[in-house]
Scaffold this motif. Structure first.
Motif, PDB file in Angstrom:
ATOM      1  N   PRO A   1       0.855  -1.131   0.038  1.00 34.25           N
ATOM      2  CA  PRO A   1      -0.016  -0.130  -0.034  1.00 34.25           C
ATOM      3  C   PRO A   1       0.848   1.185  -0.129  1.00 34.25           C
ATOM      4  O   PRO A   1       1.736   1.377   0.822  1.00 34.25           O
ATOM      5  CB  PRO A   1      -0.882  -0.238   1.147  1.00 34.25           C
ATOM      6  N   THR A   2       0.618   2.060  -1.035  1.00 32.40           N
ATOM      7  CA  THR A   2       1.338   3.408  -1.187  1.00 32.40           C
ATOM      8  C   THR A   2       0.293   4.625  -1.277  1.00 32.40           C
ATOM      9  O   THR A   2      -0.627   4.210  -1.764  1.00 32.40           O
ATOM     10  CB  THR A   2       2.418   3.425  -2.063  1.00 32.40           C
ATOM     11  N   THR A   3       0.638   5.644  -1.096  1.00 31.03           N
ATOM     12  CA  THR A   3      -0.257   6.946  -1.262  1.00 31.03           C
ATOM     13  C   THR A   3      -0.148   7.413  -2.886  1.00 31.03           C
ATOM     14  O   THR A   3      -1.070   7.695  -3.087  1.00 31.03           O
ATOM     15  CB  THR A   3       0.388   8.185  -0.336  1.00 31.03           C
ATOM     16  N   ALA A   4       0.886   6.926  -3.497  1.00 30.79           N
ATOM     17  CA  ALA A   4       0.674   6.995  -4.884  1.00 30.79           C
ATOM     18  C   ALA A   4      -0.017   6.348  -5.639  1.00 30.79           C
ATOM     19  O   ALA A   4      -0.931   6.831  -6.650  1.00 30.79           O
ATOM     20  CB  ALA A   4       2.163   7.093  -5.475  1.00 30.79           C
ATOM     21  N   ALA A   5      -0.354   4.978  -5.377  1.00 23.59           N
ATOM     22  CA  ALA A   5      -1.128   4.049  -6.227  1.00 23.59           C
ATOM     23  C   ALA A   5      -1.741   3.311  -5.064  1.00 23.59           C
ATOM     24  O   ALA A   5      -1.454   1.870  -5.247  1.00 23.59           O
ATOM     25  CB  ALA A   5      -0.143   3.153  -7.294  1.00 23.59           C
ATOM     26  N   PRO A   6      -2.691   3.599  -4.478  1.00 21.54           N
ATOM     27  CA  PRO A   6      -3.311   2.841  -3.448  1.00 21.54           C
ATOM     28  C   PRO A   6      -4.521   1.677  -3.828  1.00 21.54           C
ATOM     29  O   PRO A   6      -4.870   0.909  -3.174  1.00 21.54           O
ATOM     30  CB  PRO A   6      -4.079   3.898  -2.543  1.00 21.54           C
ATOM     31  N   ARG A   7      -5.090   2.073  -5.041  1.00 23.42           N
ATOM     32  CA  ARG A   7      -6.069   1.261  -5.761  1.00 23.42           C
ATOM     33  C   ARG A   7      -5.692  -0.153  -5.712  1.00 23.42           C
ATOM     34  O   ARG A   7      -6.367  -1.036  -5.330  1.00 23.42           O
ATOM     35  CB  ARG A   7      -6.868   1.887  -6.715  1.00 23.42           C
TER      36      ARG A   7
ATOM     37  N   PRO B   1      -3.032  -1.937  -4.872  1.00 21.30           N
ATOM     38  CA  PRO B   1      -2.906  -2.946  -3.639  1.00 21.30           C
ATOM     39  C   PRO B   1      -4.225  -3.355  -2.926  1.00 21.30           C
ATOM     40  O   PRO B   1      -4.365  -4.569  -2.531  1.00 21.30           O
ATOM     41  CB  PRO B   1      -1.751  -2.179  -2.605  1.00 21.30           C
ATOM     42  N   PHE B   2      -4.970  -2.310  -2.555  1.00 20.75           N
ATOM     43  CA  PHE B   2      -6.272  -2.666  -1.846  1.00 20.75           C
ATOM     44  C   PHE B   2      -7.115  -3.743  -2.870  1.00 20.75           C
ATOM     45  O   PHE B   2      -7.794  -4.557  -2.092  1.00 20.75           O
ATOM     46  CB  PHE B   2      -7.080  -1.395  -1.753  1.00 20.75           C
ATOM     47  N   ALA B   3      -7.154  -3.416  -3.853  1.00 18.31           N
ATOM     48  CA  ALA B   3      -8.214  -4.467  -4.767  1.00 18.31           C
ATOM     49  C   ALA B   3      -7.454  -5.611  -4.670  1.00 18.31           C
ATOM     50  O   ALA B   3      -8.325  -6.844  -4.729  1.00 18.31           O
ATOM     51  CB  ALA B   3      -8.219  -3.845  -6.169  1.00 18.31           C
ATOM     52  N   PHE B   4      -6.194  -5.794  -4.782  1.00 20.02           N
ATOM     53  CA  PHE B   4      -5.558  -7.290  -4.726  1.00 20.02           C
ATOM     54  C   PHE B   4      -5.744  -8.042  -3.545  1.00 20.02           C
ATOM     55  O   PHE B   4      -6.068  -9.206  -3.738  1.00 20.02           O
ATOM     56  CB  PHE B   4      -4.030  -7.146  -5.145  1.00 20.02           C
ATOM     57  N   TRP B   5      -5.516  -7.438  -2.373  1.00 19.63           N
ATOM     58  CA  TRP B   5      -5.613  -8.430  -1.220  1.00 19.63           C
ATOM     59  C   TRP B   5      -7.111  -8.488  -0.942  1.00 19.63           C
ATOM     60  O   TRP B   5      -7.455  -9.615  -0.599  1.00 19.63           O
ATOM     61  CB  TRP B   5      -5.056  -7.572  -0.042  1.00 19.63           C
ATOM     62  N   ILE B   6      -8.036  -7.776  -1.346  1.00 19.52           N
ATOM     63  CA  ILE B   6      -9.410  -7.852  -1.043  1.00 19.52           C
ATOM     64  C   ILE B   6     -10.040  -9.054  -1.922  1.00 19.52           C
ATOM     65  O   ILE B   6     -10.445 -10.046  -1.722  1.00 19.52           O
ATOM     66  CB  ILE B   6     -10.041  -6.820  -1.485  1.00 19.52           C
ATOM     67  N   LEU B   7      -9.492  -9.049  -3.356  1.00 15.44           N
ATOM     68  CA  LEU B   7      -9.829 -10.071  -4.273  1.00 15.44           C
ATOM     69  C   LEU B   7      -9.077 -11.390  -3.920  1.00 15.44           C
ATOM     70  O   LEU B   7      -9.868 -12.215  -4.251  1.00 15.44           O
ATOM     71  CB  LEU B   7      -9.454  -9.636  -5.630  1.00 15.44           C
ATOM     72  N   LEU B   8      -8.035 -11.386  -3.351  1.00 19.19           N
ATOM     73  CA  LEU B   8      -7.337 -12.660  -2.953  1.00 19.19           C
ATOM     74  C   LEU B   8      -8.190 -13.410  -1.867  1.00 19.19           C
ATOM     75  O   LEU B   8      -8.422 -14.518  -2.179  1.00 19.19           O
ATOM     76  CB  LEU B   8      -6.146 -12.236  -2.585  1.00 19.19           C
ATOM     77  N   LEU B   9      -8.385 -12.569  -0.824  1.00 20.36           N
ATOM     78  CA  LEU B   9      -9.316 -13.144   0.225  1.00 20.36           C
ATOM     79  C   LEU B   9     -10.647 -13.748  -0.230  1.00 20.36           C
ATOM     80  O   LEU B   9     -11.288 -14.669  -0.160  1.00 20.36           O
ATOM     81  CB  LEU B   9      -9.396 -12.126   1.216  1.00 20.36           C
ATOM     82  N   ALA B  10     -11.161 -12.911  -1.251  1.00 20.07           N
ATOM     83  CA  ALA B  10     -12.730 -13.321  -1.971  1.00 20.07           C
ATOM     84  C   ALA B  10     -12.537 -14.714  -2.839  1.00 20.07           C
ATOM     85  O   ALA B  10     -13.444 -15.539  -2.502  1.00 20.07           O
ATOM     86  CB  ALA B  10     -13.021 -12.170  -2.800  1.00 20.07           C
ATOM     87  N   ILE B  11     -11.566 -14.816  -3.632  1.00 22.33           N
ATOM     88  CA  ILE B  11     -11.292 -15.981  -4.377  1.00 22.33           C
ATOM     89  C   ILE B  11     -10.959 -17.025  -3.382  1.00 22.33           C
ATOM     90  O   ILE B  11     -11.419 -18.353  -3.625  1.00 22.33           O
ATOM     91  CB  ILE B  11     -10.021 -15.807  -5.197  1.00 22.33           C
ATOM     92  N   TRP B  12     -10.150 -16.970  -2.296  1.00 27.21           N
ATOM     93  CA  TRP B  12     -10.187 -18.029  -1.319  1.00 27.21           C
ATOM     94  C   TRP B  12     -11.247 -18.603  -0.677  1.00 27.21           C
ATOM     95  O   TRP B  12     -11.879 -19.583  -0.655  1.00 27.21           O
ATOM     96  CB  TRP B  12      -9.199 -17.491  -0.270  1.00 27.21           C
TER      97      TRP B  12
ATOM     98  N   GLY C   1      -4.704  -1.502 -15.194  1.00 31.63           N
ATOM     99  CA  GLY C   1      -5.408  -0.438 -15.724  1.00 31.63           C
ATOM    100  C   GLY C   1      -5.106  -0.238 -17.249  1.00 31.63           C
ATOM    101  O   GLY C   1      -5.652   0.653 -17.907  1.00 31.63           O
ATOM    102  N   ARG C   2      -4.174  -0.919 -17.980  1.00 33.71           N
ATOM    103  CA  ARG C   2      -4.017  -0.973 -19.260  1.00 33.71           C
ATOM    104  C   ARG C   2      -5.106  -1.217 -20.255  1.00 33.71           C
ATOM    105  O   ARG C   2      -5.764  -2.233 -19.764  1.00 33.71           O
ATOM    106  CB  ARG C   2      -2.619  -1.656 -19.625  1.00 33.71           C
ATOM    107  N   PRO C   3      -5.346  -0.385 -21.399  1.00 31.16           N
ATOM    108  CA  PRO C   3      -6.113  -0.914 -22.200  1.00 31.16           C
ATOM    109  C   PRO C   3      -6.621  -2.412 -22.614  1.00 31.16           C
ATOM    110  O   PRO C   3      -7.619  -2.871 -22.829  1.00 31.16           O
ATOM    111  CB  PRO C   3      -6.328   0.011 -23.426  1.00 31.16           C
ATOM    112  N   GLU C   4      -5.579  -2.879 -22.939  1.00 32.84           N
ATOM    113  CA  GLU C   4      -5.234  -4.370 -23.321  1.00 32.84           C
ATOM    114  C   GLU C   4      -5.785  -5.203 -22.368  1.00 32.84           C
ATOM    115  O   GLU C   4      -6.686  -6.467 -22.620  1.00 32.84           O
ATOM    116  CB  GLU C   4      -3.891  -4.725 -23.880  1.00 32.84           C
ATOM    117  N   THR C   5      -5.420  -4.916 -20.952  1.00 34.68           N
ATOM    118  CA  THR C   5      -5.774  -5.830 -19.917  1.00 34.68           C
ATOM    119  C   THR C   5      -7.265  -5.608 -19.651  1.00 34.68           C
ATOM    120  O   THR C   5      -8.037  -6.465 -19.351  1.00 34.68           O
ATOM    121  CB  THR C   5      -4.997  -5.433 -18.823  1.00 34.68           C
ATOM    122  N   LEU C   6      -7.828  -4.322 -19.875  1.00 33.41           N
ATOM    123  CA  LEU C   6      -9.290  -4.221 -19.520  1.00 33.41           C
ATOM    124  C   LEU C   6     -10.180  -4.872 -20.670  1.00 33.41           C
ATOM    125  O   LEU C   6     -11.067  -5.540 -20.347  1.00 33.41           O
ATOM    126  CB  LEU C   6      -9.465  -2.712 -19.684  1.00 33.41           C
TER     127      LEU C   6
END
Length: 592
Positions: A115-121, A123-134, A168-173
Motif C-alpha cells: 500500500p502506497t499513497t501514490a497508487a493505493p487502489r 494493492p487494496f483491490a489485490f488483497w481484497i480479491l485474493l481473500l474473496a477468491i479463497w 489499468g492498461r487498455p489491453e488488460t481491460l
C-alpha cells in the motif's frame, strides 16, 4: 410430485464446523478490510492467511479420523429444506493445495502490492480479491448442493475478473471484459441445467440427486448444458477464448492465482456433477468426447506455446495444454458397468490438478521476477539471465521439471495412475496422448532454459530490484510440486499404498529421459525461435538431416496458430459452444 425425503444420515459431524470457518474467515477478512481501509488491508490479509492455514490443517487431520465425510448442516436443517456442507478426500486435497498456493503467492505479492499513497487502489483491490477468491474456492470444495456451487462459482468469477486488469492498461481491460462476458455465458448454461434438475426432482442436493436422478431427456439435457457451461469457465479447447490474453496480461501474482487455482474451481464442480450426481448417465461416447477435447487442447496449446515470443504467453498457452490433461480421466474412470468410478483415474486427475496448481503458479511467479528485473519477458532476450537471476531460473526449471512428470513429483504419480488405468481398460490411444503430452511439456521448458542458460553478448542491466522473497516463494511452490509424489495420499484418495516409491531406479531414469529427449526434439522442430547458437557448427550438424521435417513442423505450427486465432473469435467460439452442447447431449442420449 412430492419433495424428496431428507437424507437419513445427514447429521453434523464432529469437526464439521471447520467447514464453516473455511468459508467465513476469508469473507470476514474481506469485510474487515473494507471497514479498516486500504492502509490496513495487507495487515488483515496476513492475519487471515495463518488462520486459514490452521483451519485447513485441522480439516485435513480430522477427516481421516471421521467415519465418512465431514458434514455441517447450516441451521441444523437437513436437505432438501436446509443446506449441507460436505468435505471428503477430494475436498481436503483441494483445500490444502489452495491454501499452499495462496500463501506462497501472498509472500511474492508483498513487495509488488505494498500500500502506497501514490497508487493505493491496486494493492487494496489485490488483497481484497485474493481473500474473496479463497472464500469462493473453499465454498466450491465443501458445497453440498448444485446451487451453492453456482453461487460460489459466480463469486469466484467476479473476484477473478478484476485481477486481470489491475494495472489499468487498455489491453488488460479488454481481456478482463472478454473473460467476464464469456464466463457469464457459461454461467447461464449452468444455471439452465440446474433449473431443469430442480424442476424435475425438487432438490439440488448432491446426495439426494444421486439417489433419484435417472436417464430421462430432462436430466440428460441438463447435464449437457451444465457441462458445457463449466467447460467454458475452465477454458477447455475450443472454448478458450478468454484464457491466453487474461493470464498473460495480468500481474504475475494474479496470473499465478488465475492459472493455478481459478480454473480448478469449475473443473471441481464438473467432477462433482459427473462422478457424484450422475455417474451412470454420461456413458462411453460422452466421456471419450471430453477426453478428445482434452487431447486437442494438449496438441494445440503446446504447439502454440512453442511459437510464442513472450514468456508469459508461452506459460498461458501451456496452461491450456495442461487443462487438457485433466479431462483424460473421464474415459479412464469408466468401469465395466459403464459408471464413473471413484478409483485411480479420479485420483490421478486430482493429483494432476494440484501438481499443475503448484508448478504453474511457481512458473508464473518466476517469470514475474524475471520481468521485474529485466523489464521484458521476450524469450530470445533471455540470454545470460540464468547468471543474473539464478533463483528465478531455478524456480522456473524445477516447476517445469515437476510438470514433465519426473520422480517424485505429483505429476509423475498422476501419470502413472492414468497410464495404469489406460492399460487395464485397453484404451491404448490415451497412453499415446499421455506420453506425447509429457514430451510437449518438456519441449517448452527446454526451449526457455536453452535461451536462459545461453551467454549474453552484452552485460545484463537489471531494470528493477529482484527481492529474494519473490524467488523463495516461487522456489517453494516448485519444490512442493516436485515432492507431492511421496505424500501418503491413500488417506484421502484411492492411491495404492507405496505407489510413489515403486518406480524409483531405472524406471525413474527412463521416465525422465523419454520426455526430455522427446521434448528437445519437439522444441527443435516446432519452435521458430531456435537457440541463439543456431548458426554454430554444432547446431548445423545436429539439424542437417532435420531440415525438411523442421519446415513441415513449422508450417504445421503456423496453421495451428492461425487456427487458434480463428477459434478465439466470438463467432467461432459461439458456434463451438453450441456444437459441444449438441454433441454431449447426443452422446448421452445414445448411451441411454
Amino acid at each position: 410430485m412430492l419433495p424428496p425425503a431428507p437424507v437419513p444420515d445427514a447429521v453434523t459431524a464432529p469437526g464439521g464446523f471447520l467447514l464453516v470457518l473455511s468459508i467465513a474467515v476469508p469473507v470476514a477478512g474481506v469485510l474487515l478490510a473494507f471497514v479498516l481501509g486500504g492502509r490496513w488491508v495487507r495487515f488483515v490479509a496476513f492475519t487471515i492467511i495463518p488462520t486459514m492455514l490452521a483451519i485447513v490443517a485441522a480439516t485435513v487431520l480430522v477427516l481421516p479420523r471421521s467415519k465418512g465425510p465431514l458434514i455441517y448442516l447450516l441451521g441444523a436443517w437437513t436437505p432438501p429444506l436446509g443446506v449441507a456442507l460436505r468435505a471428503d478426500g477430494l475436498s481436503a486435497v483441494m483445500l490444502a493445495a489452495t491454501a499452499v498456493v495462496i500463501s506462497a503467492v501472498s509472500v511474492f505479492a508483498m513487495t509488488e502490492f505494498r500500500p502506497t499513497t501514490a497508487a493505493p487502489r491496486a494493492p487494496f483491490a489485490f488483497w481484497i480479491l485474493l481473500l474473496a477468491i479463497w472464500g469462493a474456492l473453499n465454498t466450491i470444495f465443501v458445497g453440498g448442493d448444485l446451487f451453492t456451487l453456482y453461487v460460489a462459482l459466480e463469486l469466484l468469477t467476479f473476484a477473478a475478473v478484476p485481477l486481470v486488469s489491475l494495472d489499468g492498461r487498455p489491453e488488460t481491460l479488454r481481456a478482463a471484459l472478454r473473460y467476464l462476458l464469456f464466463a457469464l455465458l457459461g454461467s447461464v448454461l449452468y444455471l439452465l441445467g440446474t433449473a431443469l434438475l430442480y424442476g424435475r426432482y425438487g432438490t439440488l442436493d448432491i446426495v439426494l440427486l444421486s439417489r433419484r436422478v435417472s436417464a430421462e431427456p430432462g436430466p440428460l439435457i441438463a447435464v449437457a448444458l451444465m457441462t458445457t457451461g463449466l467447460l467454458a469457465k475452465t477454458a477447455l479447447f475450443p472454448l478458450h477464448l478468454w484464457l491466453p490474453p487474461a493470464h498473460a496480461g495480468a500481474p504475475a501474482a494474479a496470473s499465478a492465482i488465475l492459472s493455478g487455482l481459478v480454473v480448478k474451481g469449475s473443473f471441481f464442480i464438473l467432477l462433482r456433477l459427473w462422478f457424484d450426481v450422475m455417474p451412470a448417465l454420461p456413458g462411453f461416447a460422452a466421456s471419450q468426447l471430453l477426453a478428445a477435447l482434452g487431447a486437442a487442447a494438449i496438441l494445440f496449446g503446446s504447439v502454440v506455446a512453442l511459437r510464442q515470443e513472450r514468456l508469459k504467453l508461452l506459460i498461458a498457452y501451456s496452461t491450456l495444454a495442461q487443462i487438457g490433461y485433466l479431462f483424460l480421466i473421464f474415459p479412464l474412470a469408466l468401469n465395466a458397468s459403464g459408471q464413473l468410478d471413484h478409483g485411480q483415474a479420479l485420483a490421478g486427475g486430482l493429483l494432476q490438478a494440484i501438481s499443475h496448481a503448484t508448478a504453474k503458479a511457481s512458473m508464473f511467479l518466476a517469470v514475474g521476477s524475471i520481468y521485474g528485473a529485466l523489464g521484458h519477458d521476450r524469450i530470445i532476450g533471455l540470454g545470460g539471465v540464468a547468471r543474473a537471476l539464478p533463483l528465478s531460473v531455478l524456480a522456473f526449471a524445477l516447476g517445469g521439471i515437476a510438470l514433465m512428470g519426473v520422480q517424485p513429483s505429483g505429476a509423475s504419480l498422476a501419470k502413472d495412475l492414468l497410464l495404469e488405468q489406460a492399460t487395464s481398460t485397453g484404451q491404448w490411444w490415451w497412453v499415446i496422448v499421455l506420453q506425447a503430452g509429457g514430451m510437449f511439456t518438456a519441449a517448452y521448458v527446454v526451449l526457455v532454459l536453452a535461451h536462459a542458460l545461453a551467454p549474453s553478448d552484452l552485460p545484463i542491466a537489471l531494470a528493477g530490484d529482484a527481492p529474494r522473497s519473490r524467488d523463495l516463494a516461487a522456489l517453494s511452490l516448485a519444490l512442493c510440486s516436485l515432492s507431492l509424489g511421496v505424500v501418503p495420499w491413500e488417506h484421502y484418495l484411492p492411491v495404492p499404498h507405496g505407489a510413489a516409491l515403486r518406480s524409483f531406479g531405472l524406471d525413474a531414469l527412463f521416465k525422465f529421459m523419454l520426455p526430455a529427449m522427446g521434448g528437445t526434439a519437439l522444441a527443435i522442430l516446432f519452435s521458430p525461435w531456435p537457440h541463439r547458437l543456431a548458426h554454430s557448427a554444432t547446431w548445423k550438424t545436429l539439424t542437417r538431416g532435420l531440415g525438411p521435417l523442421r519446415r513441415i513442423c513449422l508450417d504445421f505450427g503456423g496453421l495451428v496458430e492461425t487456427g487458434d486465432d480463428g477459434l478465439r473469435q466470438w463467432t467461432t467460439t459461439g458456434i463451438a459452444l453450441l456444437l459441444v452442447t449438441l454433441l454431449l447431449a447426443a452422446a448421452m442420449f445414445t448411451a441411454n
